[in-house]
Structures are given as structure tokens and as C-alpha cells.
Design a protein around this motif. Structure first.
Motif, PDB file in Angstrom:
ATOM      1  N   PRO A 213       0.809  -1.224   0.000  1.00 47.84           N
ATOM      2  CA  PRO A 213       0.000   0.000   0.000  1.00 47.84           C
ATOM      3  C   PRO A 213       0.845   1.278   0.000  1.00 47.84           C
ATOM      4  O   PRO A 213       0.429   2.305  -0.536  1.00 47.84           O
ATOM      5  CB  PRO A 213      -0.819  -0.096   1.292  1.00 47.84           C
ATOM      6  N   ARG A 214       2.050   1.223   0.567  1.00 44.50           N
ATOM      7  CA  ARG A 214       2.907   2.409   0.587  1.00 44.50           C
ATOM      8  C   ARG A 214       3.331   2.790  -0.826  1.00 44.50           C
ATOM      9  O   ARG A 214       3.386   3.973  -1.173  1.00 44.50           O
ATOM     10  CB  ARG A 214       4.134   2.171   1.464  1.00 44.50           C
ATOM     11  N   ILE A 215       3.624   1.787  -1.652  1.00 47.64           N
ATOM     12  CA  ILE A 215       4.000   2.055  -3.042  1.00 47.64           C
ATOM     13  C   ILE A 215       2.808   2.626  -3.806  1.00 47.64           C
ATOM     14  O   ILE A 215       2.946   3.598  -4.559  1.00 47.64           O
ATOM     15  CB  ILE A 215       4.524   0.773  -3.733  1.00 47.64           C
ATOM     16  N   GLU A 216       1.636   2.048  -3.595  1.00 48.16           N
ATOM     17  CA  GLU A 216       0.437   2.536  -4.282  1.00 48.16           C
ATOM     18  C   GLU A 216       0.170   3.992  -3.908  1.00 48.16           C
ATOM     19  O   GLU A 216      -0.110   4.823  -4.764  1.00 48.16           O
ATOM     20  CB  GLU A 216      -0.768   1.657  -3.932  1.00 48.16           C
ATOM     21  N   GLU A 217       0.290   4.297  -2.626  1.00 47.24           N
ATOM     22  CA  GLU A 217       0.057   5.666  -2.151  1.00 47.24           C
ATOM     23  C   GLU A 217       1.090   6.623  -2.749  1.00 47.24           C
ATOM     24  O   GLU A 217       0.749   7.720  -3.204  1.00 47.24           O
ATOM     25  CB  GLU A 217       0.119   5.704  -0.628  1.00 47.24           C
ATOM     26  N   LEU A 218       2.345   6.220  -2.780  1.00 49.30           N
ATOM     27  CA  LEU A 218       3.400   7.060  -3.336  1.00 49.30           C
ATOM     28  C   LEU A 218       3.163   7.326  -4.828  1.00 49.30           C
ATOM     29  O   LEU A 218       3.340   8.449  -5.300  1.00 49.30           O
ATOM     30  CB  LEU A 218       4.766   6.422  -3.121  1.00 49.30           C
ATOM     31  N   GLN A 219       2.733   6.321  -5.559  1.00 50.05           N
ATOM     32  CA  GLN A 219       2.449   6.507  -6.983  1.00 50.05           C
ATOM     33  C   GLN A 219       1.361   7.561  -7.184  1.00 50.05           C
ATOM     34  O   GLN A 219       1.461   8.400  -8.079  1.00 50.05           O
ATOM     35  CB  GLN A 219       2.024   5.184  -7.614  1.00 50.05           C
ATOM     36  N   HIS A 220       0.327   7.501  -6.374  1.00 52.73           N
ATOM     37  CA  HIS A 220      -0.751   8.484  -6.488  1.00 52.73           C
ATOM     38  C   HIS A 220      -0.267   9.894  -6.115  1.00 52.73           C
ATOM     39  O   HIS A 220      -0.651  10.879  -6.752  1.00 52.73           O
ATOM     40  CB  HIS A 220      -1.952   8.062  -5.642  1.00 52.73           C
ATOM     41  N   LYS A 221       0.594   9.992  -5.103  1.00 52.20           N
ATOM     42  CA  LYS A 221       1.140  11.289  -4.714  1.00 52.20           C
ATOM     43  C   LYS A 221       1.996  11.880  -5.835  1.00 52.20           C
ATOM     44  O   LYS A 221       1.904  13.072  -6.137  1.00 52.20           O
ATOM     45  CB  LYS A 221       1.974  11.170  -3.435  1.00 52.20           C
ATOM     46  N   VAL A 222       2.832  11.049  -6.445  1.00 54.60           N
ATOM     47  CA  VAL A 222       3.682  11.515  -7.544  1.00 54.60           C
ATOM     48  C   VAL A 222       2.811  11.967  -8.718  1.00 54.60           C
ATOM     49  O   VAL A 222       3.041  13.032  -9.314  1.00 54.60           O
ATOM     50  CB  VAL A 222       4.674  10.412  -7.986  1.00 54.60           C
ATOM     51  N   ALA A 223       1.800  11.187  -9.044  1.00 52.95           N
ATOM     52  CA  ALA A 223       0.912  11.543 -10.150  1.00 52.95           C
ATOM     53  C   ALA A 223       0.202  12.864  -9.861  1.00 52.95           C
ATOM     54  O   ALA A 223       0.139  13.749 -10.724  1.00 52.95           O
ATOM     55  CB  ALA A 223      -0.101  10.424 -10.389  1.00 52.95           C
ATOM     56  N   LYS A 224      -0.298  13.009  -8.647  1.00 52.57           N
ATOM     57  CA  LYS A 224      -1.016  14.233  -8.268  1.00 52.57           C
ATOM     58  C   LYS A 224      -0.092  15.445  -8.363  1.00 52.57           C
ATOM     59  O   LYS A 224      -0.480  16.501  -8.862  1.00 52.57           O
ATOM     60  CB  LYS A 224      -1.581  14.095  -6.854  1.00 52.57           C
ATOM     61  N   LYS A 225       1.143  15.283  -7.911  1.00 52.24           N
ATOM     62  CA  LYS A 225       2.127  16.370  -7.967  1.00 52.24           C
ATOM     63  C   LYS A 225       2.324  16.859  -9.400  1.00 52.24           C
ATOM     64  O   LYS A 225       2.575  18.040  -9.640  1.00 52.24           O
ATOM     65  CB  LYS A 225       3.459  15.880  -7.385  1.00 52.24           C
ATOM     66  N   HIS A 226       2.187  15.945 -10.356  1.00 54.37           N
ATOM     67  CA  HIS A 226       2.390  16.298 -11.758  1.00 54.37           C
ATOM     68  C   HIS A 226       1.079  16.516 -12.507  1.00 54.37           C
ATOM     69  O   HIS A 226       1.066  16.595 -13.736  1.00 54.37           O
ATOM     70  CB  HIS A 226       3.220  15.209 -12.447  1.00 54.37           C
ATOM     71  N   GLY A 227      -0.031  16.612 -11.760  1.00 54.21           N
ATOM     72  CA  GLY A 227      -1.318  16.900 -12.372  1.00 54.21           C
ATOM     73  C   GLY A 227      -1.989  15.711 -13.037  1.00 54.21           C
ATOM     74  O   GLY A 227      -2.874  15.887 -13.864  1.00 54.21           O
ATOM     75  N   PHE A 228      -1.584  14.498 -12.682  1.00 53.87           N
ATOM     76  CA  PHE A 228      -2.174  13.297 -13.266  1.00 53.87           C
ATOM     77  C   PHE A 228      -3.160  12.672 -12.289  1.00 53.87           C
ATOM     78  O   PHE A 228      -2.985  12.763 -11.076  1.00 53.87           O
ATOM     79  CB  PHE A 228      -1.093  12.240 -13.556  1.00 53.87           C
TER      80      PHE A 228
END
Length: 161
Positions: free
Chosen positions: A133-148
Motif C-alpha cells: 500500500p505504501r508504493i500505491e500511495e506514493l504513486q498516487h502522490k507523484v501523479a497528483k504532484k504532476h497533475g495526473f
């Protein structure tokens, strides 16, 4: 006329009657509904192939599945197995993977709540499924940071086991 429903775990499901739930917990029931809704005939060979496929937790090549199916019905051919896997994929019941070894491997599709990623050994070909779940959460944070907004992804990590 077939319609495309919203993607489930990255796979669009196509049905003739989109208001009918086909993403049943029982993949054989879902296959029967899909076949019926799309005007196809049921066959004993297709059902056997699907049953053997759904009973595995491995990532199978067509030839792997063919060997297992032929243990129960030696008359089943490679083309029938291949066509059945393509049908299962189109129905959203199987996922195809390319792990860099030149072979397409299939696994039963899982809902978004059962998402997993893969570790692949470049030496022996071992495939390990994992979920963090930590990886999944990090992926979403990175995407959000870049507007995805992430609607699908896959993670395959290659190395030596």
C-alpha cells in the motif's frame, strides 16, 4: 451493438447488455454470461480450458495451459487454447503480460481492490506477485504532484532472485 463499459483494473469490458453485471465473483459464471450476451455458443473445450485457467495462480503461457488441459482432454489444440485466452482477455477475465522473455503470459483478472505488482527474475524467470500500500500511495502522490489522475498502472521490477 456491443458497448464499452468503464475500465475495471485497466481493462474495458464489452457487453451487449451493459446493465447486466458480468463482473461476478465466479469467473465461470461471468464467462457464461459474456458468451451468451455476445451471441456465442458454449463449448465443452472452452469451458474446460477456462476451468483449468481459473484454477491456477500462476502466469501461464499458452503452451503451459495447453499441457494442463491436454492432461484432461488430449484432443484440444493450441489454437483453441489461444482463442479461449483471447476471449477471456476481451471479457475482462484474464490479463496478458509481457515479462521480457518473448512469451505472453496470462493470469486470471483481479478487481482493482486486488491489484498487485510483479518481481521478475531475469535469470530463472521466477515471477513473484506483491502488493504494498505504501508504493500505491506514493504513486498516487507523484501523479497528483504532476497533475495526473491515475486510472491504471503496472509495476514490473526485474532483477535476480
Amino acid at each position: 451493438m456491443p458497448s464499452t463499459l468503464p475500465a475495471i483494473d485497466g481493462h474495458a469490458a464489452r457487453f451487449l447488455m451493459p446493465d447486466t453485471a458480468v463482473n461476478s465473483n465466479e469467473p465461470m459464471d461471468a464467462l457464461r454470461v459474456y458468451v451468451q450476451q455476445n451471441g456465442m455458443k458454449r463449448s465443452k473445450q472452452r469451458d474446460l480450458i477456462a476451468e483449468v485457467f481459473f484454477s491456477t495462480t500462476e502466469h501461464l503461457r499458452v503452451d503451459d495451459l495447453l499441457d494442463r488441459v491436454r492432461a484432461e482432454d488430449p484432443k484440444i489444440g493450441q489454437a483453441t487454447v489461444y482463442r479461449t485466452l483471447k476471449l477471456l482477455e476481451k471479457a475482462g477475465l484474464a490479463e496478458a503480460h509481457q515479462f521480457g522473455d518473448g512469451h505472453t503470459r496470462y493470469e486470471p483478472a483481479q478487481g482493482a481492490e486486488e491489484h498487485h505488482d510483479h518481481l521478475i527474475c531475469s535469470s530463472c524467470g521466477l515471477i513473484v506477485e506483491f502488493m504494498d500500500p505504501r508504493i500505491e500511495e506514493l504513486q498516487h502522490k507523484v501523479a497528483k504532484k504532476h497533475g495526473f489522475v491515475v486510472d491504471d498502472h503496472k509495476m514490473e521490477l526485474y532483477g535476480i532472485c
